[in-house]
Design an enzyme around this catalytic site. Structure first.
Site, PDB file in Angstrom:
ATOM      1  N   ASN A 271       0.898  -1.081  -0.057  1.00  0.00           N
ATOM      2  CA  ASN A 271      -0.271  -0.004   0.335  1.00  0.00           C
ATOM      3  C   ASN A 271       0.921   0.972  -0.128  1.00  0.00           C
ATOM      4  O   ASN A 271       2.042   1.163   0.235  1.00  0.00           O
ATOM      5  CB  ASN A 271      -0.819   0.023   1.223  1.00  0.00           C
ATOM      6  CG  ASN A 271      -2.021  -0.938   1.113  1.00  0.00           C
ATOM      7  OD1 ASN A 271      -2.674  -1.052   0.153  1.00  0.00           O
ATOM      8  ND2 ASN A 271      -2.333  -1.521   2.130  1.00  0.00           N
TER       9      ASN A 271
ATOM     10  N   CYS B 139      -6.239  -7.397  -3.390  1.00  0.00           N
ATOM     11  CA  CYS B 139      -7.013  -5.845  -3.920  1.00  0.00           C
ATOM     12  C   CYS B 139      -7.664  -6.084  -4.944  1.00  0.00           C
ATOM     13  O   CYS B 139      -7.062  -6.647  -6.023  1.00  0.00           O
ATOM     14  CB  CYS B 139      -5.801  -4.823  -3.983  1.00  0.00           C
ATOM     15  SG  CYS B 139      -6.677  -3.338  -4.843  1.00  0.00           S
ATOM     16  N   GLY B 140      -8.950  -5.907  -5.006  1.00  0.00           N
ATOM     17  CA  GLY B 140      -9.915  -6.353  -6.120  1.00  0.00           C
ATOM     18  C   GLY B 140      -9.628  -5.577  -7.321  1.00  0.00           C
ATOM     19  O   GLY B 140      -9.715  -6.097  -8.446  1.00  0.00           O
ATOM     20  N   ASN B 141      -9.435  -4.285  -7.354  1.00  0.00           N
ATOM     21  CA  ASN B 141      -9.242  -3.356  -8.528  1.00  0.00           C
ATOM     22  C   ASN B 141      -7.783  -3.785  -8.842  1.00  0.00           C
ATOM     23  O   ASN B 141      -7.591  -3.753 -10.099  1.00  0.00           O
ATOM     24  CB  ASN B 141      -9.420  -1.908  -8.103  1.00  0.00           C
ATOM     25  CG  ASN B 141     -10.616  -1.410  -7.741  1.00  0.00           C
ATOM     26  OD1 ASN B 141     -11.767  -1.716  -8.868  1.00  0.00           O
ATOM     27  ND2 ASN B 141     -11.193  -0.469  -6.813  1.00  0.00           N
TER      28      ASN B 141
ATOM     29  N   ASN C 199      -9.517  -9.951   3.281  1.00  0.00           N
ATOM     30  CA  ASN C 199      -9.318  -8.930   3.809  1.00  0.00           C
ATOM     31  C   ASN C 199     -10.384  -8.453   4.916  1.00  0.00           C
ATOM     32  O   ASN C 199     -11.447  -8.499   4.139  1.00  0.00           O
ATOM     33  CB  ASN C 199      -8.426  -7.772   3.060  1.00  0.00           C
ATOM     34  CG  ASN C 199      -9.190  -7.273   1.866  1.00  0.00           C
ATOM     35  OD1 ASN C 199     -10.201  -8.128   1.688  1.00  0.00           O
ATOM     36  ND2 ASN C 199      -8.992  -6.346   1.025  1.00  0.00           N
TER      37      ASN C 199
ATOM     38  N   HIS D 172     -13.504  -5.949   6.330  1.00  0.00           N
ATOM     39  CA  HIS D 172     -14.188  -5.013   5.678  1.00  0.00           C
ATOM     40  C   HIS D 172     -15.394  -4.907   6.859  1.00  0.00           C
ATOM     41  O   HIS D 172     -15.926  -5.691   7.463  1.00  0.00           O
ATOM     42  CB  HIS D 172     -14.843  -5.473   4.677  1.00  0.00           C
ATOM     43  CG  HIS D 172     -13.836  -5.237   3.312  1.00  0.00           C
ATOM     44  ND1 HIS D 172     -13.527  -4.046   2.602  1.00  0.00           N
ATOM     45  CD2 HIS D 172     -13.265  -6.305   2.960  1.00  0.00           C
ATOM     46  CE1 HIS D 172     -12.820  -4.431   1.879  1.00  0.00           C
ATOM     47  NE2 HIS D 172     -12.488  -5.908   1.672  1.00  0.00           N
TER      48      HIS D 172
ATOM     49  N   GLU E 293      -9.873   3.043   2.665  1.00  0.00           N
ATOM     50  CA  GLU E 293      -9.015   1.778   2.645  1.00  0.00           C
ATOM     51  C   GLU E 293      -7.998   1.524   3.668  1.00  0.00           C
ATOM     52  O   GLU E 293      -7.110   2.664   3.796  1.00  0.00           O
ATOM     53  CB  GLU E 293      -8.668   1.623   1.252  1.00  0.00           C
ATOM     54  CG  GLU E 293      -9.402   1.048   0.018  1.00  0.00           C
ATOM     55  CD  GLU E 293      -9.017   0.476  -0.979  1.00  0.00           C
ATOM     56  OE1 GLU E 293      -7.983  -0.679  -0.978  1.00  0.00           O
ATOM     57  OE2 GLU E 293      -8.978   1.153  -2.327  1.00  0.00           O
ATOM     58  N   ARG E 294      -7.833   0.517   4.300  1.00  0.00           N
ATOM     59  CA  ARG E 294      -6.703   0.176   5.350  1.00  0.00           C
ATOM     60  C   ARG E 294      -5.383   0.491   4.599  1.00  0.00           C
ATOM     61  O   ARG E 294      -5.132  -0.268   3.621  1.00  0.00           O
ATOM     62  CB  ARG E 294      -6.836  -1.139   5.569  1.00  0.00           C
ATOM     63  CG  ARG E 294      -5.744  -1.594   6.622  1.00  0.00           C
ATOM     64  CD  ARG E 294      -5.820  -3.122   7.099  1.00  0.00           C
ATOM     65  NE  ARG E 294      -5.904  -3.996   5.999  1.00  0.00           N
ATOM     66  CZ  ARG E 294      -5.561  -5.167   6.242  1.00  0.00           C
ATOM     67  NH1 ARG E 294      -5.764  -5.936   7.105  1.00  0.00           N
ATOM     68  NH2 ARG E 294      -5.684  -5.955   4.924  1.00  0.00           N
TER      69      ARG E 294
ATOM     70  N   CYS F 261     -12.861   0.357  -4.603  1.00  0.00           N
ATOM     71  CA  CYS F 261     -12.297  -0.729  -3.737  1.00  0.00           C
ATOM     72  C   CYS F 261     -13.248  -1.971  -4.189  1.00  0.00           C
ATOM     73  O   CYS F 261     -14.351  -1.765  -3.838  1.00  0.00           O
ATOM     74  CB  CYS F 261     -12.399  -0.399  -2.243  1.00  0.00           C
ATOM     75  SG  CYS F 261     -11.784  -2.009  -1.486  1.00  0.00           S
ATOM     76  N   GLY F 262     -12.492  -2.730  -4.842  1.00  0.00           N
ATOM     77  CA  GLY F 262     -13.007  -3.950  -5.503  1.00  0.00           C
ATOM     78  C   GLY F 262     -13.493  -5.017  -4.284  1.00  0.00           C
ATOM     79  O   GLY F 262     -14.735  -5.513  -4.249  1.00  0.00           O
ATOM     80  N   THR F 263     -12.648  -5.324  -3.401  1.00  0.00           N
ATOM     81  CA  THR F 263     -13.002  -6.106  -2.289  1.00  0.00           C
ATOM     82  C   THR F 263     -14.052  -5.479  -1.317  1.00  0.00           C
ATOM     83  O   THR F 263     -14.928  -6.184  -1.014  1.00  0.00           O
ATOM     84  CB  THR F 263     -11.812  -6.521  -1.412  1.00  0.00           C
ATOM     85  OG1 THR F 263     -11.143  -5.419  -0.869  1.00  0.00           O
ATOM     86  CG2 THR F 263     -10.882  -7.401  -2.327  1.00  0.00           C
ATOM     87  N   GLY F 264     -13.930  -4.174  -1.405  1.00  0.00           N
ATOM     88  CA  GLY F 264     -15.052  -3.532  -0.587  1.00  0.00           C
ATOM     89  C   GLY F 264     -16.471  -3.376  -1.162  1.00  0.00           C
ATOM     90  O   GLY F 264     -17.431  -3.731  -0.498  1.00  0.00           O
TER      91      GLY F 264
END
Length: 281
Positions: free
Chosen positions: A66, A75-77, A164, A166, A215-216, A224-227
């Site tokens: 990061n 990271c999704g994106n 990760n 959320h 994001e952390r 944020c893809g995972t978000g």
């Protein structure tokens, strides 16, 4: 040492991509990554992504630092950008091509579609408090609409791990959330031993959500893809949305689907190259 790189973004969530296939360890340190991500004195990015040799039968390994030097699980994106980058350096940009990517969150399989979008099998969400991890509630139970005191206010939060952590909370209007003020307080709250990503979600319709994210390790980002995946899961768990929905982020929209058959999440969205270059490492 001179390092070749490519700059990509997924809905404005931007990354420095490095072809690291000749080594099993990243060619830059977390401290160097901080400098590279600096938007005034470096290249500028939310993170640095490394394409390393595959592990356990996968095609490649993804690692990411990061902008604060921390290392997230996934990271999704970023993995959509990695898929587009790999297709380019492999010389294989055929539609529907798939690669198995080893990450700290498990094996992820992105697929480049005929329209250039990248569809990603994000796996099965983890929902127990011990899996997030969070100290909210009993460790073997789900955390759904649990009250959490942050910034002098009680928020009902739902917690989801996409490999990760959320923390999702639903609000009337995401535009009025003072993200820079309260985002760090969520991220570093004592109930999240590994810190957390935080998503503020406005339900426009059952098939359309608006989201802002802290994001952390990266702060306020455009996407944020995972978000987005975690947000849809939280919406389903709380009865607020359907299993297939558009998630609108400041940088654009993602299509998220949570299969009722096998419980896997699918994320579809763009990944675009911005430029390439060489930097002194």
């Amino acid at each position: 040492m001179m390092i070749e790189f490519a700059k990509y973004h997924g809905l404005g969530n931007d990354f420095i991509l490095i072809d690291n296939r000749l080594s099993s360890q990243p060619v830059v340190t977390p401290e160097q990554a901080i400098k590279l991500c600096d938007r005034h004195f470096g290249i500028g990015a939310d993170g640095v992504i490394f394409v390393l040799p595959g592990q356990n039968g996968t095609d490649y390994t993804m690692r990411i630092f990061n902008s604060d030097g921390s290392e997230p699980e996934m990271c999704g994106n970023g993995i959509r950008c990695l898929a587009a980058f790999v297709a380019e350096i492999d010389g294989n940009q055929q539609e529907n091509s798939q690669k198995r990517i080893h990450t700290l969150a498990g094996t992820i399989t992105p697929q480049i579609m005929s329209d250039g979008q990248v569809k990603v099998d994000m796996g099965v969400p983890r929902l127990l408090a011990s899996e997030i991890p969070t100290a909210l509630g009993a460790e073997n139970q789900k955390v759904i609409d649990q009250p959490l005191e942050v910034a002098g206010q009680s928020w009902d939060v739902t917690c989801v791990s996409m490999g990760n952590p959320h923390c999702i909370t639903f609000v009337e209007d995401v535009a009025v959330i003072p993200l820079e003020k309260i985002g760090p307080q969520f991220e570093h709250h004592a109930v999240f031993p590994q810190r957390t990503n935080t998503e503020f979600i406005q339900v426009v319709r059952r098939d359309y959500l608006k989201m802002r994210v802290w994001e952390r390790g990266a702060g306020a980002t455009l996407a944020c893809g995972t978000g987005a995946c975690a947000a849809l899961v939280a919406g389903v768990l709380t009865g607020r949305c359907d299993r297939l929905a558009t998630v609108e982020l400041p940088g654009g929209c993602l299509q998220i689907e949570w299969s009722e058959v096998d419980q896997r999440l699918w994320m579809t969205g763009p990944a675009q190259r911005v430029f390439t270059g060489v930097v002194e490492g």
